[in-house]
Design an enzyme around this catalytic site. Structure first.
Site, PDB file in Angstrom:
ATOM      1  N   TRP A 123      -8.462 -12.117  54.130  1.00 49.95           N
ATOM      2  CA  TRP A 123      -9.315 -13.300  54.343  1.00 49.95           C
ATOM      3  C   TRP A 123      -8.512 -14.602  54.340  1.00 49.95           C
ATOM      4  O   TRP A 123      -7.578 -14.753  53.556  1.00 49.95           O
ATOM      5  CB  TRP A 123     -10.349 -13.347  53.217  1.00 49.95           C
ATOM      6  N   MET A 124      -8.932 -15.574  55.177  1.00 46.96           N
ATOM      7  CA  MET A 124      -8.386 -16.943  55.172  1.00 46.96           C
ATOM      8  C   MET A 124      -9.530 -17.948  55.187  1.00 46.96           C
ATOM      9  O   MET A 124     -10.493 -17.770  55.933  1.00 46.96           O
ATOM     10  CB  MET A 124      -7.533 -17.144  56.426  1.00 46.96           C
ATOM     11  N   GLU A 148     -16.496 -31.798  49.515  1.00 48.03           N
ATOM     12  CA  GLU A 148     -15.296 -30.989  49.374  1.00 48.03           C
ATOM     13  C   GLU A 148     -14.154 -31.578  50.227  1.00 48.03           C
ATOM     14  O   GLU A 148     -14.385 -32.305  51.191  1.00 48.03           O
ATOM     15  CB  GLU A 148     -15.567 -29.547  49.815  1.00 48.03           C
ATOM     16  N   PHE A 190      -7.525 -22.777  44.109  1.00 47.32           N
ATOM     17  CA  PHE A 190      -8.346 -23.371  45.160  1.00 47.32           C
ATOM     18  C   PHE A 190      -7.538 -24.414  45.946  1.00 47.32           C
ATOM     19  O   PHE A 190      -6.371 -24.659  45.667  1.00 47.32           O
ATOM     20  CB  PHE A 190      -9.612 -23.991  44.558  1.00 47.32           C
ATOM     21  N   SER A 191      -8.221 -25.072  46.890  1.00 44.47           N
ATOM     22  CA  SER A 191      -7.526 -25.919  47.860  1.00 44.47           C
ATOM     23  C   SER A 191      -6.768 -27.087  47.233  1.00 44.47           C
ATOM     24  O   SER A 191      -7.114 -27.563  46.149  1.00 44.47           O
ATOM     25  CB  SER A 191      -8.528 -26.470  48.878  1.00 44.47           C
ATOM     26  N   ASP A 225      -9.783 -22.514  53.970  1.00 44.89           N
ATOM     27  CA  ASP A 225      -9.164 -23.839  54.176  1.00 44.89           C
ATOM     28  C   ASP A 225      -7.639 -23.870  54.373  1.00 44.89           C
ATOM     29  O   ASP A 225      -6.911 -23.220  53.615  1.00 44.89           O
ATOM     30  CB  ASP A 225      -9.390 -24.734  52.955  1.00 44.89           C
ATOM     31  N   GLN A 262      -6.030 -20.979  51.942  1.00 43.36           N
ATOM     32  CA  GLN A 262      -6.829 -20.169  51.029  1.00 43.36           C
ATOM     33  C   GLN A 262      -6.831 -18.739  51.556  1.00 43.36           C
ATOM     34  O   GLN A 262      -7.182 -18.499  52.717  1.00 43.36           O
ATOM     35  CB  GLN A 262      -8.257 -20.715  50.946  1.00 43.36           C
TER      36      GLN A 262
HETATM   37  C1  FRU Z   1     -13.951 -25.438  50.956  1.00 41.64           C
HETATM   38  C2  FRU Z   1     -13.791 -24.803  49.588  1.00 41.64           C
HETATM   39  C3  FRU Z   1     -13.046 -25.737  48.659  1.00 41.64           C
HETATM   40  C4  FRU Z   1     -12.440 -24.802  47.656  1.00 41.64           C
HETATM   41  C5  FRU Z   1     -12.118 -23.591  48.510  1.00 41.64           C
HETATM   42  C6  FRU Z   1     -12.286 -22.282  47.814  1.00 41.64           C
HETATM   43  O1  FRU Z   1     -14.140 -24.538  51.987  1.00 41.64           O
HETATM   44  O2  FRU Z   1     -15.049 -24.452  49.065  1.00 41.64           O
HETATM   45  O3  FRU Z   1     -13.853 -26.736  48.069  1.00 41.64           O
HETATM   46  O4  FRU Z   1     -11.313 -25.349  47.069  1.00 41.64           O
HETATM   47  O5  FRU Z   1     -12.982 -23.640  49.631  1.00 41.64           O
HETATM   48  O6  FRU Z   1     -11.793 -21.220  48.585  1.00 41.64           O
END
Ligand code: FRU
Length: 479
Positions: free
Chosen positions: A35-36, A214, A97-98, A38, A54
């Protein structure tokens, strides 16, 4: 982290062997398998571009987030690198996370959100989010340096740090959700990457503009500043905000130490079905580039059956021109062009005109004379699954998808230009289409899921005539 990375790499090696090629992109960045979502940590550093993202290497579904990694000499040809971050410390137990990347005195430094579920996976009402640092001397192997910032009182959703250097300070924007469930962007100032003070709330949601913002990003463009963010919770209104979540920008003015004075209300960055969490960076020569995740949360992703999901948009240059934001594919993309054919001017009258038998990896430009076109609908068709068409009655350019076998239907659209010519520059890959309208006045990006027999490309006009002025197309090299 080393053992966890090794386990992830092992799983990925096995998954890559089983990955199905059917929908896998020829010239877009996608995960080797799994999976990919952000894009993260986009940066030009010591002579090459880095794209982190991600990533869940253990399955084609979202799960404990790792940071995948690829590098490129030109933002177009990408080479996969070992996974950069794996979750598992007390502060990032359930996900890295991002976040973003900066050069701190030659050290490639990643600032990301450590995510912990306090009451079980997926329960958004009880989480802990903190900002963390990881550093690397070789640009490939990273060492975690721990937590550098915890949320202010009353805030739990606190993620996606975007850091930059300006004057003699570090600056960072973070997406947040306040105690009244309003999205906001917090601005921090740092004397180092480890020492941050809240500067102010840079912007926040007014009524109906989102419960959580986000992936913020904040930078100068020309004489102005743009604040990009990806709000959750904006409801569809007419032709706008049709996707589950949006990504857009606010324009205004800002100086370090001042408020952000907004001059233009929130506007969507892209008008297709699949565009989220864009992040910007500076190209080697100073152009401002963005790349987004070319998918949307909760949408159907037929590539999962082949062991992978998610891909990035092409890199796009942002410019302000004649008081408008223009978004154009980076010039480097022309290096992918191979066999060229031009399309002669023609009048297309109530018919479909086959153009390419099998549009696999393709760039096509068509120019239409709107004032000399009477057809109710005209444009391009890819098999019976995708139409990019002028709707003369609604006066809009539409992107229509029809893949009923996957439950995917419906359209997105933008207004037609008011002047006479419509130029459509379109990039088609195995499972995506990106449309740039009149040199970047608007863009539409969507995933498509054509079977091999759904790949012939045709020009068409229904109920009247369409005036095609000229066109060009190129096959594109796969990387
Ligand atoms: C956005 C998000 C970010 C978070 C990440 C988690 O798509 O929800 O806010 O850091 O994806 O995978």
């Amino acid at each position: 982290m080393k053992q966890r990375l090794e386990r992830a790499e092992d799983a990925l090696r096995t998954a890559v062997k089983q990955r199905d090629a059917a929908f896998y992109p020829h010239f877009h960045l996608a995960p080797p398998a799994g999976w990919m979502n952000d894009p993260n940590g986009l940066i030009y550093h010591q002579g090459r571009y880095h794209a982190f993202y991600q990533h869940h290497p253990f399955s084609e579904n979202w799960g404990p987030m790792h940071w995948g990694h690829a590098t490129s000499p030109d933002m177009v040809h990408w080479q996969h690198q070992p996974i950069a971050l794996a979750p598992g410390e007390e502060y990032d137990r359930d996900g890295c996370f991002s976040g973003s990347a900066v050069d701190d005195n030659g050290v490639l430094s990643l600032i990301y959100t450590g995510h912990v579920w306090l009451k079980g996976e997926g329960n958004d009402s009880a989480i802990r989010e903190v900002q963390c640092l990881a550093t690397s001397d070789d640009g490939i192997h990273f060492t975690k340096q721990g937590v550098v910032l915890t949320p202010p009182p009353g805030i739990m959703h606190f993620r996606d740090p975007k850091v930059w250097r300006e004057g003699d300070s570090w600056w960072m924007v973070i997406g947040a959700r306040d105690a009244d469930d309003r999205g906001q962007v917090l601005l921090y100032r740092g004397s180092s990457l480890r020492d941050w003070q809240l500067d102010r709330v840079l912007a926040q949601a007014v009524e109906h503009s989102g419960y959580m913002w986000e992936c913020p990003d904040f930078f100068a463009l020309g004489e102005e500043h743009l604040l990009i963010c990806s709000p959750q919770g904006i409801r569809a209104r007419g032709y706008d905000y049709r996707n589950l979540f949006q990504s857009g920008y606010l324009r205004g003015e800002w100086q370090p130490g001042d408020d952000f004075v907004i001059s233009h209300a929130f506007s969507e960055l892209d008008h297709g079905h699949d565009f989220y969490a864009p992040q910007s960076f500076l190209a080697a020569d100073g152009r401002r580039i963005i790349i987004a995740w070319m998918d949307m949360w909760e949408s159907v992703m037929p590539s999962k059956a082949g062991g992978w999901a998610g891909c990035m948009t092409l890199p796009r240059e942002l410019r302000l021109q004649n008081d408008r934001l223009r978004i154009t594919p980076v010039a480097e993309l022309t290096t992918l062009r191979r066999t060229h054919q031009s399309i002669a001017a023609s009048q297309i009258h109530n018919r479909s005109e086959p153009l390419i038998a099998d549009a696999g990896a393709l760039e096509i430009i068509t120019r239409w004379d709107l004032s000399a076109s009477s057809a109710e609908s005209f444009g391009l068709k890819l098999g019976d699954g995708l139409k990019i068409a002028v709707d003369s009655q609604a006066q809009r350019l539409t992107l229509q998808r029809h893949y009923p076998q996957h439950g995917i239907q419906g359209y997105r659209s933008v207004p037609l230009p008011t002047h006479g010519t419509l130029e459509l520059r379109i990039f088609i890959d195995s499972s995506s289409v990106e449309v740039f309208v009149n040199q970047g006045e608007a863009t539409l990006s969507s995933r498509i899921w054509p079977e091999p027999e759904q790949r012939p490309l045709a020009l068409f006009a229904e109920n009247g005539q369409a005036a095609l002025l000229s066109g060009d197309h190129w096959t594109l090299a796969a990387h």
